[in-house]
Write an enzyme that holds these catalytic residues in place. Sequence first.
Site, PDB file in Angstrom:
ATOM      1  N   ASP A  62     -15.062   1.411   5.749  1.00  0.00           N
ATOM      2  CA  ASP A  62     -13.761   0.981   5.187  1.00  0.00           C
ATOM      3  C   ASP A  62     -13.747  -0.524   4.879  1.00  0.00           C
ATOM      4  O   ASP A  62     -12.730  -1.206   5.074  1.00  0.00           O
ATOM      5  CB  ASP A  62     -12.604   1.321   6.129  1.00  0.00           C
ATOM      6  CG  ASP A  62     -12.290   2.817   6.157  1.00  0.00           C
ATOM      7  OD1 ASP A  62     -13.000   3.589   5.465  1.00  0.00           O
ATOM      8  OD2 ASP A  62     -11.352   3.207   6.873  1.00  0.00           O
TER       9      ASP A  62
ATOM     10  N   TYR B 176      -5.736  -0.296  16.521  1.00  0.00           N
ATOM     11  CA  TYR B 176      -5.805   1.029  17.144  1.00  0.00           C
ATOM     12  C   TYR B 176      -6.341   0.810  18.549  1.00  0.00           C
ATOM     13  O   TYR B 176      -7.283   0.044  18.732  1.00  0.00           O
ATOM     14  CB  TYR B 176      -6.834   1.942  16.445  1.00  0.00           C
ATOM     15  CG  TYR B 176      -6.455   2.521  15.107  1.00  0.00           C
ATOM     16  CD1 TYR B 176      -6.133   1.710  14.029  1.00  0.00           C
ATOM     17  CD2 TYR B 176      -6.478   3.906  14.908  1.00  0.00           C
ATOM     18  CE1 TYR B 176      -5.834   2.249  12.790  1.00  0.00           C
ATOM     19  CE2 TYR B 176      -6.184   4.456  13.666  1.00  0.00           C
ATOM     20  CZ  TYR B 176      -5.862   3.623  12.623  1.00  0.00           C
ATOM     21  OH  TYR B 176      -5.585   4.156  11.399  1.00  0.00           O
TER      22      TYR B 176
ATOM     23  N   TYR C  48       1.072  -0.332  14.650  1.00  0.00           N
ATOM     24  CA  TYR C  48       0.144  -0.462  13.531  1.00  0.00           C
ATOM     25  C   TYR C  48       0.538   0.479  12.394  1.00  0.00           C
ATOM     26  O   TYR C  48       0.692   1.666  12.588  1.00  0.00           O
ATOM     27  CB  TYR C  48      -1.288  -0.131  13.961  1.00  0.00           C
ATOM     28  CG  TYR C  48      -2.249  -0.309  12.825  1.00  0.00           C
ATOM     29  CD1 TYR C  48      -2.466  -1.572  12.287  1.00  0.00           C
ATOM     30  CD2 TYR C  48      -2.915   0.775  12.263  1.00  0.00           C
ATOM     31  CE1 TYR C  48      -3.335  -1.759  11.231  1.00  0.00           C
ATOM     32  CE2 TYR C  48      -3.791   0.589  11.209  1.00  0.00           C
ATOM     33  CZ  TYR C  48      -3.995  -0.677  10.701  1.00  0.00           C
ATOM     34  OH  TYR C  48      -4.840  -0.863   9.645  1.00  0.00           O
TER      35      TYR C  48
ATOM     36  N   ASP D 141       0.883  -1.168   0.000  1.00  0.00           N
ATOM     37  CA  ASP D 141       0.000   0.000   0.000  1.00  0.00           C
ATOM     38  C   ASP D 141       0.918   1.215   0.000  1.00  0.00           C
ATOM     39  O   ASP D 141       1.628   1.467   0.970  1.00  0.00           O
ATOM     40  CB  ASP D 141      -0.869  -0.040   1.264  1.00  0.00           C
ATOM     41  CG  ASP D 141      -1.791   1.170   1.392  1.00  0.00           C
ATOM     42  OD1 ASP D 141      -1.589   2.165   0.671  1.00  0.00           O
ATOM     43  OD2 ASP D 141      -2.704   1.113   2.239  1.00  0.00           O
TER      44      ASP D 141
ATOM     45  N   LYS E 168      -2.972  -2.840   7.383  1.00  0.00           N
ATOM     46  CA  LYS E 168      -3.239  -4.280   7.414  1.00  0.00           C
ATOM     47  C   LYS E 168      -2.319  -5.000   6.434  1.00  0.00           C
ATOM     48  O   LYS E 168      -1.811  -4.405   5.491  1.00  0.00           O
ATOM     49  CB  LYS E 168      -4.707  -4.522   7.071  1.00  0.00           C
ATOM     50  CG  LYS E 168      -5.572  -4.625   8.305  1.00  0.00           C
ATOM     51  CD  LYS E 168      -5.271  -5.910   9.064  1.00  0.00           C
ATOM     52  CE  LYS E 168      -5.827  -5.881  10.480  1.00  0.00           C
ATOM     53  NZ  LYS E 168      -5.063  -6.703  11.416  1.00  0.00           N
TER      54      LYS E 168
ATOM     55  N   GLY F 248      18.433  -5.909  -0.243  1.00  0.00           N
ATOM     56  CA  GLY F 248      18.580  -7.205  -0.901  1.00  0.00           C
ATOM     57  C   GLY F 248      17.307  -8.025  -1.012  1.00  0.00           C
ATOM     58  O   GLY F 248      17.198  -8.896  -1.868  1.00  0.00           O
TER      59      GLY F 248
ATOM     60  N   ASP G  49      -4.194  -1.431  -2.241  1.00  0.00           N
ATOM     61  CA  ASP G  49      -2.920  -2.157  -2.377  1.00  0.00           C
ATOM     62  C   ASP G  49      -2.506  -2.311  -3.827  1.00  0.00           C
ATOM     63  O   ASP G  49      -3.287  -2.767  -4.660  1.00  0.00           O
ATOM     64  CB  ASP G  49      -3.048  -3.534  -1.721  1.00  0.00           C
ATOM     65  CG  ASP G  49      -3.131  -3.396  -0.222  1.00  0.00           C
ATOM     66  OD1 ASP G  49      -2.070  -3.306   0.416  1.00  0.00           O
ATOM     67  OD2 ASP G  49      -4.257  -3.311   0.301  1.00  0.00           O
TER      68      ASP G  49
HETATM   69  C1  F6R Z   1      -7.910  -0.520   7.657  1.00  0.00           C
HETATM   70  C2  F6R Z   1      -7.644   0.826   7.126  1.00  0.00           C
HETATM   71  C3  F6R Z   1      -8.580   1.928   7.472  1.00  0.00           C
HETATM   72  C4  F6R Z   1      -7.880   2.968   8.354  1.00  0.00           C
HETATM   73  C5  F6R Z   1      -8.859   4.116   8.735  1.00  0.00           C
HETATM   74  C6  F6R Z   1      -8.168   5.225   9.517  1.00  0.00           C
HETATM   75  O1  F6R Z   1      -6.932  -1.413   7.249  1.00  0.00           O
HETATM   76  O2  F6R Z   1      -6.694   1.036   6.419  1.00  0.00           O
HETATM   77  O3  F6R Z   1      -9.764   1.467   8.052  1.00  0.00           O
HETATM   78  O4  F6R Z   1      -7.384   2.363   9.507  1.00  0.00           O
HETATM   79  O5  F6R Z   1      -9.392   4.699   7.581  1.00  0.00           O
HETATM   80  O6  F6R Z   1      -7.068   5.613   8.783  1.00  0.00           O
HETATM   81  P1  F6R Z   1      -6.029   6.757   9.183  1.00  0.00           P
HETATM   82  O7  F6R Z   1      -5.574   6.443  10.593  1.00  0.00           O
HETATM   83  O8  F6R Z   1      -4.956   6.640   8.145  1.00  0.00           O
HETATM   84  O9  F6R Z   1      -6.766   8.056   9.108  1.00  0.00           O
HETATM   85 MG    MG Z   2      -4.076   2.206   3.123  1.00  0.00          MG
HETATM   86 MG    MG Z   3      -5.023  -2.188   1.991  1.00  0.00          MG
END
Ligand code: F6R
Ligand code: MG
Ligand code: MG
Length: 366
Positions: A286, A347, A228, A11, A231, A103, A53
């Site tokens: 999400d 989180y 974190y 990602d 994912k 590497g 991704d």
């Molecule tokens: C789950 C994911 C989203 C983020 C959420 C908060 O894998 O990527 O659910 O965790 O949108 O994102 P941030 O902390 O980047 O604002």
């Molecule tokens: Mg992302």
């Molecule tokens: Mg992703």
Amino acid sequence: MRITLSVIKADVGGYVGHSSSHPQVLEKARECLNQAQERGVLSDFHVTNCGDDLQLIMTHTKGEENADIHKLAWDTFVECTEVAKSLKLHGAGQDLLSDAFSGNVKGMGPGVAEMEFEEREAETIIIFMADKTSSGAWNLPLYKMFADPFNTIGLVIASNMHGGFSFEVQDVKEHQKITFLAPEEIYDMLIFLGAPGRYAVKTVHHRETGEIAATSSTQRLSMMAGRYVGKDDPVCVVRAQGQFPAVGEILEPFTLPQMVEGWMRGSHHGPLMPTSVAQANPSRFDGPPRAISLGFQLSRGKLIGPRDMFDDPAFDEARKEANKIADYLRRHGPFEPHRLPLEDMEYTTMPQVMKRVKERFLPLED
Ligand code: F6R
Ligand code: MG
Ligand code: MG
């Protein structure tokens, strides 16, 4: 002809939020891999995305864990991050945990699934990619494909599959591995596979020939970074037909929208929904988590395809069921089992809240 198939993903920035990828990022990746193909580094490639991704699907003759291929993937992610930064995409470069390539991209953030094999007369390959979930999500489908006769009738009635498959299972916490033989060790194996947060199927082999049948990315981002950062959003490559399960036997496990961890803030359980590439843009809370599958025929290392395998109304019911499960789970709001147990949430505010209210805890009378 010996061919290596390398699927390396990261990602490097989301559009919009974490829901999908920007076309200019994909274009940059195609440009980088196209140059590599012209230089003769790659036999062929296909670039796609699963949600946020970026997926680099590459064929070559250099073998697994090859430094040139890993460097190519790393440099491509770095260039794509520059594009993501210039567009101010969300979380630009989020999976690149290191500043310098050393590497091998393993342990640096990207997910990797690679296999080297002798290309068969007809080499059918299915590549699975997921978003908003963790490595380990392939345990259940791989078990069904290669060990469950109620899924794969070939295990019962095809003489070239009747000898069974072996599973290499990794303990992602203790960094150790073990091999189980199916069918005779499935009860032992399932005590591990049923705990996908800790144990993940790395490879599957055809027992009689020793041929590689499947491989998955088992990298756990949170364990690499110690915090974190996103994912794992794992990938998995499966060989199909002949001595391996048929395409339909490989896709069948995804008619069950299995419960996986991930979804919003990597801190929830939700159903894994099989969709086309075009529909893999997780945006409801999400999510819910997605799985896509691309099918190819290989021809002397050339990727003939892809066919978008979940772009089939036969998976409509699974999608419908996933939406129903999503509705049901969402009604639990911040409660388990929708929310992950305290120790698994990506989180958390627990340390700071606890620190603030600690003094207010009183001993129980009895
Ligand atoms: C789950 C994911 C989203 C983020 C959420 C908060 O894998 O990527 O659910 O965790 O949108 O994102 P941030 O902390 O980047 O604002
Ligand atoms: Mg992302
Ligand atoms: Mg992703």
